[in-house]
Write an enzyme that holds these catalytic residues in place. Structure first.
Site, PDB file in Angstrom:
ATOM      1  N   HIS A 113      -8.038   8.390   3.114  1.00  0.00           N
ATOM      2  CA  HIS A 113      -7.345   9.670   3.257  1.00  0.00           C
ATOM      3  C   HIS A 113      -8.340  10.806   3.137  1.00  0.00           C
ATOM      4  O   HIS A 113      -9.283  10.746   2.352  1.00  0.00           O
ATOM      5  CB  HIS A 113      -6.223   9.832   2.220  1.00  0.00           C
ATOM      6  CG  HIS A 113      -6.641   9.524   0.808  1.00  0.00           C
ATOM      7  ND1 HIS A 113      -6.769   8.232   0.336  1.00  0.00           N
ATOM      8  CD2 HIS A 113      -6.970  10.326  -0.233  1.00  0.00           C
ATOM      9  CE1 HIS A 113      -7.147   8.262  -0.929  1.00  0.00           C
ATOM     10  NE2 HIS A 113      -7.292   9.523  -1.300  1.00  0.00           N
ATOM     11  N   CYS A 119       0.847  -1.204   0.000  1.00  0.00           N
ATOM     12  CA  CYS A 119       0.000   0.000   0.000  1.00  0.00           C
ATOM     13  C   CYS A 119       0.878   1.249   0.000  1.00  0.00           C
ATOM     14  O   CYS A 119       1.714   1.438   0.890  1.00  0.00           O
ATOM     15  CB  CYS A 119      -0.915   0.003   1.220  1.00  0.00           C
ATOM     16  SG  CYS A 119      -1.793   1.559   1.445  1.00  0.00           S
TER      17      CYS A 119
END
Ligand code: 5GP
Ligand code: ZN
Length: 115
Positions: free
Chosen positions: A101, A5
């Site tokens: 995010h 990731c």
């Protein structure tokens, strides 16, 4: 950490980024391709795929993430002038990185509705 990731690797410091805020749970850094004069990404250090994947036990870290966003807005000087806060989620949401995010966009007047 999910080693494949991108944002886990950024939070771990394996990939360089321009840090804006850091604590044991939250990391914030400047977007590599800014969409506004100020464009900051705020992430939990722990891997959560997206808002759609958040579990009830993630509530505390998500609350902290929002609190950090407010702190960053104060520190960067755009809390009073205003800013846009966005979670893109999934394909239709335009999410391109699969680690939750929060986009903080500031430094110009934003448009509504978004594209
Ligand atoms: P999304 O499209 O998933 O909502 O947002 C992903 C954001 O991550 C984009 O605004 C993109 O510019 C940013 N981004 C992608 N790769 C990197 C990187 O390697 N470093 C930084 N700082 N930002 C990145
Ligand atoms: Zn991750």
């Amino acid at each position: 950490m999910a080693s494949n990731c991108l944002f886990c690797r950024i939070a771990a410091g394996d990939i360089p980024s321009s840090a804006v805020y850091s604590d044991d749970e939250i990391y914030a850094f400047r977007d590599i391709n800014p969409a506004a004069p100020q464009h900051i990404l705020v992430i939990p250090r722990r891997h959560i795929q997206s808002l759609a994947d958040a579990e009830p036990e993630d509530a505390a870290v998500l609350g902290r993430l929002l609190g950090c966003a407010r702190t960053i807005a104060e520190q960067q000087g755009f809390a009073q002038t205003g800013f846009r806060s966005v979670f893109n989620t999934g394909v239709d949401g335009g999410q391109t990185v699969g680690h939750l995010h929060l986009h903080l966009l500031a430094g110009r007047a934003m448009h509504w509705p978004p594209g």
